[in-house]
Design an enzyme around this catalytic site. Sequence first.
Site, PDB file in Angstrom:
ATOM      1  N   ASN A 211      24.229  23.567  41.893  1.00 56.04           N
ATOM      2  CA  ASN A 211      23.068  24.063  41.145  1.00 56.04           C
ATOM      3  C   ASN A 211      22.321  22.888  40.531  1.00 56.04           C
ATOM      4  O   ASN A 211      22.710  21.728  40.708  1.00 56.04           O
ATOM      5  CB  ASN A 211      23.508  25.085  40.083  1.00 56.04           C
ATOM      6  CG  ASN A 211      24.529  24.470  39.139  1.00 56.04           C
ATOM      7  OD1 ASN A 211      24.287  23.432  38.537  1.00 56.04           O
ATOM      8  ND2 ASN A 211      25.694  25.099  39.033  1.00 56.04           N
ATOM      9  N   LYS A 290      32.196  19.092  60.359  1.00 51.56           N
ATOM     10  CA  LYS A 290      30.827  19.518  60.097  1.00 51.56           C
ATOM     11  C   LYS A 290      30.512  20.801  60.879  1.00 51.56           C
ATOM     12  O   LYS A 290      30.762  20.870  62.093  1.00 51.56           O
ATOM     13  CB  LYS A 290      29.866  18.395  60.511  1.00 51.56           C
ATOM     14  CG  LYS A 290      28.455  18.652  60.104  1.00 51.56           C
ATOM     15  CD  LYS A 290      27.556  17.499  60.487  1.00 51.56           C
ATOM     16  CE  LYS A 290      26.110  17.911  60.314  1.00 51.56           C
ATOM     17  NZ  LYS A 290      25.192  16.964  60.922  1.00 51.56           N
ATOM     18  N   PRO A 306      37.794  29.947  39.118  1.00 49.65           N
ATOM     19  CA  PRO A 306      38.396  30.301  37.829  1.00 49.65           C
ATOM     20  C   PRO A 306      37.383  30.080  36.707  1.00 49.65           C
ATOM     21  O   PRO A 306      36.563  29.158  36.783  1.00 49.65           O
ATOM     22  CB  PRO A 306      39.567  29.317  37.699  1.00 49.65           C
ATOM     23  CG  PRO A 306      39.247  28.201  38.638  1.00 49.65           C
ATOM     24  CD  PRO A 306      38.423  28.789  39.747  1.00 49.65           C
ATOM     25  N   ASP A 307      37.420  30.939  35.689  1.00 52.20           N
ATOM     26  CA  ASP A 307      36.555  30.752  34.527  1.00 52.20           C
ATOM     27  C   ASP A 307      37.292  29.834  33.551  1.00 52.20           C
ATOM     28  O   ASP A 307      38.212  30.257  32.843  1.00 52.20           O
ATOM     29  CB  ASP A 307      36.235  32.101  33.879  1.00 52.20           C
ATOM     30  CG  ASP A 307      35.154  31.965  32.818  1.00 52.20           C
ATOM     31  OD1 ASP A 307      35.205  30.999  32.033  1.00 52.20           O
ATOM     32  OD2 ASP A 307      34.250  32.820  32.769  1.00 52.20           O
ATOM     33  N   PHE A 324      28.382  28.116  26.526  1.00 50.47           N
ATOM     34  CA  PHE A 324      26.934  28.142  26.698  1.00 50.47           C
ATOM     35  C   PHE A 324      26.605  29.338  27.588  1.00 50.47           C
ATOM     36  O   PHE A 324      27.375  29.667  28.492  1.00 50.47           O
ATOM     37  CB  PHE A 324      26.426  26.850  27.333  1.00 50.47           C
ATOM     38  CG  PHE A 324      26.064  25.807  26.321  1.00 50.47           C
ATOM     39  CD1 PHE A 324      27.046  25.182  25.576  1.00 50.47           C
ATOM     40  CD2 PHE A 324      24.728  25.490  26.081  1.00 50.47           C
ATOM     41  CE1 PHE A 324      26.721  24.236  24.615  1.00 50.47           C
ATOM     42  CE2 PHE A 324      24.389  24.551  25.119  1.00 50.47           C
ATOM     43  CZ  PHE A 324      25.386  23.922  24.387  1.00 50.47           C
TER      44      PHE A 324
END
Length: 401
Positions: A211, A290, A306-307, A324
């Site tokens: 991200n 690849k 996993p958190d 957050f």
Amino acid sequence: MQQQLTNRRVLLGVTGGIAAYKSAELVRRLKELGAEVRVMMTPAATEFVSPLTFQALSGNPVHSQLLDPQAEAGMGHIELARWADLILVAPASADSIARLAHGRADDLFTAVCLASDAVRAMAPAMNRLMWANPATRDNVALLADRGWAVWGPGEGDQACGEIGPGRMLEPLDIAARAAQLFETGLLAGQRLLITAGPTREALDPVRFLSNHSSGKMGFALAREAASAGARVTLISGPVHLPTPDRVTRIDVVSAAEMRDAVLDHVRDCDVFIATAAVVDYRPAQAAAHKIKKHQETLSLELVRNPDILAEVAALAEAPFSVGFAAETDDVAHYAKVKLNAKNLNMIAANRVGGVDSAFDGDDNALQVFWPGGDASISRSSKHSVARQLLELIAQRLRDRD
Ligand code: C5P
């Protein structure tokens, strides 16, 4: 034990006097309180105690020459002056006090003192009549006026056989006074563990899911926490940011690596702040080679990561855990839900997407929630927002004690 000198850089100036032998113990006491210690000596001091003693105790080379080409290539007098948070002169002889009062700069010790804007303190030690002499009294008063803290001297038997004021204070006492100078550090002695940046989840050896997290918020928190006196470990995903001063950084790539690093360090921390944008799903299996583009469509099977934050907050001896929440809408509602669901002590929510997006920018605004309270931090630089969030954390920690 509270380590009020954590992250503080103490430059100990040892000048010529019999009390110099006590300064060896002072180095140990300062280090016990968490300080990083460097020692500079006047030539006269080296007649009383060998620089090697201070080198061994401080773990750093001892500085004594103003024009030493080797030292100038490493840490010269200006770098040394800049390096110090505190210049502590112990013992401060009558001669060194006189030379400091007159702004001399003809040896390393005086030049460093003159070139530094660090906090300055001295522990005088001399014969009682030298201490009582109006010349010394005036010099000390002048330096005190210019901001030097003057500690002692104590009274009692003197090495010269006389009895009276002139003994250097005991190392334990001097170290405690040094710590008091910095006690205002908001997070003095606290150990913080911070995650930052994105994670990368490998699809094959050359591709990954990730991200846009820049890591700026986590790095700003790490920097500000270190300057507030905390001992900071920063576990970072791949980012393009320099490691803040006085912060221990551990680089990781995937969520699994971040989790392992966090679990390795969480037992040694008082506060855990999870700013990382951990990728929620990873490919069930990363291809060994690849992936070729033979097919028109390609399906990926993803599995939940996993958190890390929830796992830390659920530990039997969980640290004060701060999360957050990046939300696109109904920020307050979702933040409060997350505060409860992950059993957190605090959550800082920001809006992402649209003009206000927190990702990658230098500014941020936060809404902060904890069980039974909330606060808003208005839009400003991530460093200023970080300072304000740390103030809220420090306040909650104090209320909890
Ligand atoms: O549930 P959500 O991803 O919105 O929660 C965000 C908070 O949880 C952040 O503090 C983030 O660092 C943390 N988190 C985590 N591990 C995950 C997902 C999120 O530590 N796998």
